[in-house]
Design a protein around this motif. Structure first.
Motif, PDB file in Angstrom:
ATOM      1  N   SER A  37     -10.051  -2.110  -2.277  1.00  0.00           N
ATOM      2  CA  SER A  37     -10.543  -1.398  -1.090  1.00  0.00           C
ATOM      3  C   SER A  37      -9.739  -0.142  -0.783  1.00  0.00           C
ATOM      4  CB  SER A  37     -10.511  -2.321   0.139  1.00  0.00           C
ATOM      5  OG  SER A  37      -9.173  -2.716   0.445  1.00  0.00           O
ATOM      6  N   ARG A  38      -8.665   0.107  -1.574  1.00  0.00           N
ATOM      7  CA  ARG A  38      -7.796   1.261  -1.353  1.00  0.00           C
ATOM      8  C   ARG A  38      -7.255   1.281   0.078  1.00  0.00           C
ATOM      9  NH1 ARG A  38     -10.842   6.235  -4.566  1.00  0.00           N
ATOM     10  NH2 ARG A  38     -10.853   5.247  -6.616  1.00  0.00           N
ATOM     11  N   THR A  39      -6.707   0.167   0.466  1.00  0.00           N
ATOM     12  CA  THR A  39      -6.163   0.040   1.816  1.00  0.00           C
ATOM     13  C   THR A  39      -4.804  -0.644   1.785  1.00  0.00           C
ATOM     14  OG1 THR A  39      -7.417  -2.019   2.081  1.00  0.00           O
ATOM     15  CG2 THR A  39      -8.392  -0.006   2.997  1.00  0.00           C
ATOM     16  N   LEU A  40      -4.021  -0.394   2.829  1.00  0.00           N
ATOM     17  CA  LEU A  40      -2.722  -1.041   3.025  1.00  0.00           C
ATOM     18  C   LEU A  40      -2.757  -1.767   4.359  1.00  0.00           C
ATOM     19  CD1 LEU A  40       0.809   0.517   2.558  1.00  0.00           C
ATOM     20  CD2 LEU A  40       0.204  -0.604   4.686  1.00  0.00           C
ATOM     21  N   ARG A  41      -2.412  -3.026   4.329  1.00  0.00           N
ATOM     22  CA  ARG A  41      -2.240  -3.809   5.556  1.00  0.00           C
ATOM     23  C   ARG A  41      -0.745  -4.023   5.777  1.00  0.00           C
ATOM     24  NH1 ARG A  41      -6.455  -7.569   7.362  1.00  0.00           N
ATOM     25  NH2 ARG A  41      -8.303  -7.494   6.020  1.00  0.00           N
ATOM     26  N   TRP A  42      -0.262  -3.777   6.980  1.00  0.00           N
ATOM     27  CA  TRP A  42       1.102  -4.141   7.352  1.00  0.00           C
ATOM     28  C   TRP A  42       0.976  -5.460   8.091  1.00  0.00           C
ATOM     29  CZ3 TRP A  42       5.839  -4.926   6.878  1.00  0.00           C
ATOM     30  CH2 TRP A  42       6.744  -5.029   7.945  1.00  0.00           C
ATOM     31  N   MET A  43       1.532  -6.537   7.478  1.00  0.00           N
ATOM     32  CA  MET A  43       1.342  -7.885   7.991  1.00  0.00           C
ATOM     33  C   MET A  43       2.676  -8.541   8.331  1.00  0.00           C
ATOM     34  SD  MET A  43      -1.710  -9.244   5.470  1.00  0.00           S
ATOM     35  CE  MET A  43      -2.056 -10.630   6.584  1.00  0.00           C
ATOM     36  N   VAL A  44       2.682  -9.291   9.410  1.00  0.00           N
ATOM     37  CA  VAL A  44       3.864 -10.056   9.820  1.00  0.00           C
ATOM     38  C   VAL A  44       3.425 -11.488  10.096  1.00  0.00           C
ATOM     39  CG1 VAL A  44       5.718 -10.301  11.498  1.00  0.00           C
ATOM     40  CG2 VAL A  44       4.972  -8.012  10.798  1.00  0.00           C
ATOM     41  N   ASP A  45       3.930 -12.410   9.280  1.00  0.00           N
ATOM     42  CA  ASP A  45       3.614 -13.840   9.427  1.00  0.00           C
ATOM     43  C   ASP A  45       2.105 -14.085   9.453  1.00  0.00           C
ATOM     44  OD1 ASP A  45       6.325 -14.438   9.489  1.00  0.00           O
ATOM     45  OD2 ASP A  45       6.433 -14.223  11.677  1.00  0.00           O
ATOM     46  N   GLY A  46       1.387 -13.431   8.539  1.00  0.00           N
ATOM     47  CA  GLY A  46      -0.050 -13.648   8.395  1.00  0.00           C
ATOM     48  C   GLY A  46      -0.920 -12.854   9.352  1.00  0.00           C
ATOM     49  N   ARG A  47      -0.306 -12.105  10.263  1.00  0.00           N
ATOM     50  CA  ARG A  47      -1.077 -11.307  11.232  1.00  0.00           C
ATOM     51  C   ARG A  47      -1.063  -9.831  10.812  1.00  0.00           C
ATOM     52  NH1 ARG A  47       0.325  -8.308  15.773  1.00  0.00           N
ATOM     53  NH2 ARG A  47       2.517  -8.924  15.479  1.00  0.00           N
ATOM     54  N   THR A  48      -2.231  -9.196  10.810  1.00  0.00           N
ATOM     55  CA  THR A  48      -2.334  -7.784  10.451  1.00  0.00           C
ATOM     56  C   THR A  48      -1.941  -6.927  11.644  1.00  0.00           C
ATOM     57  OG1 THR A  48      -4.097  -8.195   8.842  1.00  0.00           O
ATOM     58  CG2 THR A  48      -3.868  -5.938   9.675  1.00  0.00           C
ATOM     59  N   VAL A  49      -0.894  -6.135  11.484  1.00  0.00           N
ATOM     60  CA  VAL A  49      -0.414  -5.257  12.549  1.00  0.00           C
ATOM     61  C   VAL A  49      -1.149  -3.922  12.516  1.00  0.00           C
ATOM     62  CG1 VAL A  49       1.599  -4.090  13.527  1.00  0.00           C
ATOM     63  CG2 VAL A  49       1.847  -6.360  12.477  1.00  0.00           C
ATOM     64  N   SER A  50      -1.353  -3.368  11.313  1.00  0.00           N
ATOM     65  CA  SER A  50      -2.066  -2.093  11.173  1.00  0.00           C
ATOM     66  C   SER A  50      -2.637  -1.983   9.766  1.00  0.00           C
ATOM     67  CB  SER A  50      -1.128  -0.910  11.451  1.00  0.00           C
ATOM     68  OG  SER A  50      -0.044  -0.904  10.533  1.00  0.00           O
ATOM     69  N   THR A  51      -3.631  -1.117   9.606  1.00  0.00           N
ATOM     70  CA  THR A  51      -4.219  -0.853   8.295  1.00  0.00           C
ATOM     71  C   THR A  51      -4.364   0.653   8.114  1.00  0.00           C
ATOM     72  OG1 THR A  51      -6.500  -0.973   9.125  1.00  0.00           O
ATOM     73  CG2 THR A  51      -5.518  -3.020   8.304  1.00  0.00           C
ATOM     74  N   MET A  52      -4.385   1.102   6.876  1.00  0.00           N
ATOM     75  CA  MET A  52      -4.562   2.539   6.579  1.00  0.00           C
ATOM     76  C   MET A  52      -5.089   2.711   5.167  1.00  0.00           C
ATOM     77  SD  MET A  52      -0.477   3.286   6.608  1.00  0.00           S
ATOM     78  CE  MET A  52      -0.345   2.206   8.047  1.00  0.00           C
ATOM     79  N   SER A  53      -5.785   3.825   4.936  1.00  0.00           N
ATOM     80  CA  SER A  53      -6.302   4.148   3.608  1.00  0.00           C
ATOM     81  C   SER A  53      -5.161   4.630   2.723  1.00  0.00           C
ATOM     82  CB  SER A  53      -7.374   5.242   3.702  1.00  0.00           C
ATOM     83  OG  SER A  53      -8.483   4.798   4.454  1.00  0.00           O
ATOM     84  N   VAL A  54      -5.235   4.292   1.435  1.00  0.00           N
ATOM     85  CA  VAL A  54      -4.200   4.701   0.498  1.00  0.00           C
ATOM     86  C   VAL A  54      -4.843   5.188  -0.808  1.00  0.00           C
ATOM     87  CG1 VAL A  54      -2.401   3.198   1.430  1.00  0.00           C
ATOM     88  CG2 VAL A  54      -3.930   2.325  -0.352  1.00  0.00           C
ATOM     89  N   ARG A  55      -4.024   5.877  -1.600  1.00  0.00           N
ATOM     90  CA  ARG A  55      -4.441   6.393  -2.898  1.00  0.00           C
ATOM     91  C   ARG A  55      -3.375   5.996  -3.914  1.00  0.00           C
ATOM     92  NH1 ARG A  55      -4.947  12.873  -3.816  1.00  0.00           N
ATOM     93  NH2 ARG A  55      -2.677  12.654  -3.718  1.00  0.00           N
ATOM     94  N   PHE A  56      -3.786   5.791  -5.174  1.00  0.00           N
ATOM     95  CA  PHE A  56      -2.861   5.274  -6.177  1.00  0.00           C
ATOM     96  C   PHE A  56      -2.645   6.282  -7.312  1.00  0.00           C
ATOM     97  CE2 PHE A  56      -5.055   1.675  -4.227  1.00  0.00           C
ATOM     98  CZ  PHE A  56      -3.965   0.950  -3.751  1.00  0.00           C
ATOM     99  N   GLY A  57      -1.906   5.811  -8.327  1.00  0.00           N
ATOM    100  CA  GLY A  57      -1.644   6.632  -9.496  1.00  0.00           C
ATOM    101  C   GLY A  57      -2.888   6.813 -10.342  1.00  0.00           C
ATOM    102  N   THR A  58      -2.834   7.792 -11.236  1.00  0.00           N
ATOM    103  CA  THR A  58      -3.960   8.081 -12.116  1.00  0.00           C
ATOM    104  C   THR A  58      -3.940   7.136 -13.323  1.00  0.00           C
ATOM    105  OG1 THR A  58      -2.690   9.700 -13.382  1.00  0.00           O
ATOM    106  CG2 THR A  58      -3.872  10.497 -11.435  1.00  0.00           C
TER     107      THR A  58
END
Length: 283
Positions: free
Chosen positions: A178-199
Motif C-alpha cells: 500500500s506504500r504506507t507507514l504506520r507508527w504503532m505502539v502496542d498494537g495501536r496505530t498512532v499515525s499513518t503516512m504515504s511512503v516511497r521506496f527504492g528503485t
C-alpha cells in the motif's frame, strides 16, 4: 561506524494522451449527475427551437421559436480542498496526460491545482486551477477511464493491514503493497503516512530492523542531497523526508531509503521515535 547514505534518484515516466473520444462517450464517462453536481450547481441547458409550434393552423408555414441559451458560467466540478473518489479519478486522468506525476491521493491539493492550471493554459482555457465542466469534459475526452491500479496502487491508498510483527512494542510498520507507514505502539496505530521506496536496482530491504541512529539535519555525502529527519535502520537505509517525493510523487524513487513527503507528519514522527524502536518492512 561509517554510514553510507542513500537518497533520491529521479526518473520521470511520461504517458502519451489517448485519442479524443466521441461526444456520447464524453457524457457517459463523466462522474457528475445530469441533474446537478454535488455542490448544488445546475448544468448548462440548451433549448432547441420547436419545428411545429403549438396552435398553428393546418398548412401554415412553420415559424421556429427563438433558441434560448442559459448564459451562466460553467459550474465548478472540483476545487482546492475537495476530497473523494471523484478527485482521485481527476488526478489519475491528469497523470495520463503527464500533467501530474504524483500518485492519486483523493485530495485536491496544491500539486493538483498546478496540474489543472497547466492543462487549462495549454488548451486556451482560463488558468483558474479549478476543474469546471469545460475543463472536465476536455480532460475526459483526452483520457481513458482509470482502473484500480491507476486509482490506488500508485500511492495514496488506505494503509494495508499491519503485519503480525507490528502488533507488539513500538514499531515503524511499513507496507510495500500500500506504500504506507504506520507508527504503532502496542498494537495501536498512532499515525499513518504515504511512503516511497527504492528503485529496481536499489531496492529497500525487507525484514525486521531497529532504528540505530537519528539525524535531524542529515546530508548525504554520497548522493549530495539532504535527508532531513533521517532514522537509519539498515546500513545506509533510513526513513526520511524527501523534497523530491514531495514535489514529484511516485515519478521517482530512492536509493533504498523509505521516503516520506509530508514534512509535518515526519517531524512529529521523528520526535516520537527512539533509538532501538523496531522497523518492519513487508509486502
Amino acid at each position: 561506524m561509517k554510514v553510507t547514505e542513500f537518497s533520491d534518484a529521479s526518473r520521470i515516466v511520461g504517458r502519451p494522451a489517448v485519442a479524443v473520444a466521441a461526444l456520447a462517450v464524453l457524457v457517459g464517462c463523466t462522474a457528475q449527475p445530469t441533474s446537478g453536481d454535488a455542490k448544488g450547481h445546475s448544468p448548462i441547458r440548451i433549448e432547441l427551437p420547436h419545428s411545429s409550434p403549438p396552435g398553428r393552423t393546418a398548412g401554415a408555414k412553420p415559424t421556429p421559436a427563438p433558441s434560448a441559451v442559459e448564459t451562466t458560467p460553467p459550474h465548478i466540478v472540483y476545487t482546492r480542498g475537495d476530497t473523494g473518489p471523484g478527485v482521485r479519478e481527476l488526478q489519475a486522468r491528469l497523470r495520463q496526460v503527464a500533467w501530474l506525476f504524483d500518485g492519486p491521493t483523493g485530495t485536491y491539493d496544491d500539486l493538483t491545482v498546478q496540474a489543472v492550471k497547466g492543462f487549462q493554459g495549454k488548451r486556451g482555457l482560463p488558468r483558474t486551477g479549478e476543474t469546471d465542466a469545460v475543463t472536465w469534459r476536455r480532460l475526459v475526452g483526452m483520457t481513458h477511464r482509470p482502473g484500480k491500479w491507476e486509482l490506488y496502487l500508485m500511492g495514496g491508498q488506505p494503509a494495508a493491514a499491519p503485519d503480525r510483527r507490528c502488533l507488539t512494542g513500538r514499531v515503524l510498520c511499513i507496507s510495500k503493497t500500500s506504500r504506507t507507514l504506520r507508527w504503532m505502539v502496542d498494537g495501536r496505530t498512532v499515525s499513518t503516512m504515504s511512503v516511497r521506496f527504492g528503485t529496481q536496482f536499489t531496492p529497500t530491504r525487507e525484514g525486521v530492523f531497529h532504528v540505530y541512529w537519528k539525524s535531524r539535519h542529515h546530508f548525504s555525502t554520497l548522493y549530495h542531497s539532504p535527508m532531513p529527519y533521517a532514522m537509519f535502520f539498515s546500513g545506509g537505509q533510513a526513513v526520511h523526508y524527501s523534497y523530491d517525493f514531495a514535489a514529484r510523487g511516485y515519478a521517482g524513487g530512492s536509493h533504498g531509503c523509505v521516503n516520506v513527503r509530508d514534512e509535518a507528519a515526519i517531524s512529529r514522527l521523528f520526535a516520537q521515535v527512539r533509538n532501538g524502536d523496531k522497523v518492519v518492512v513487508y509486502w
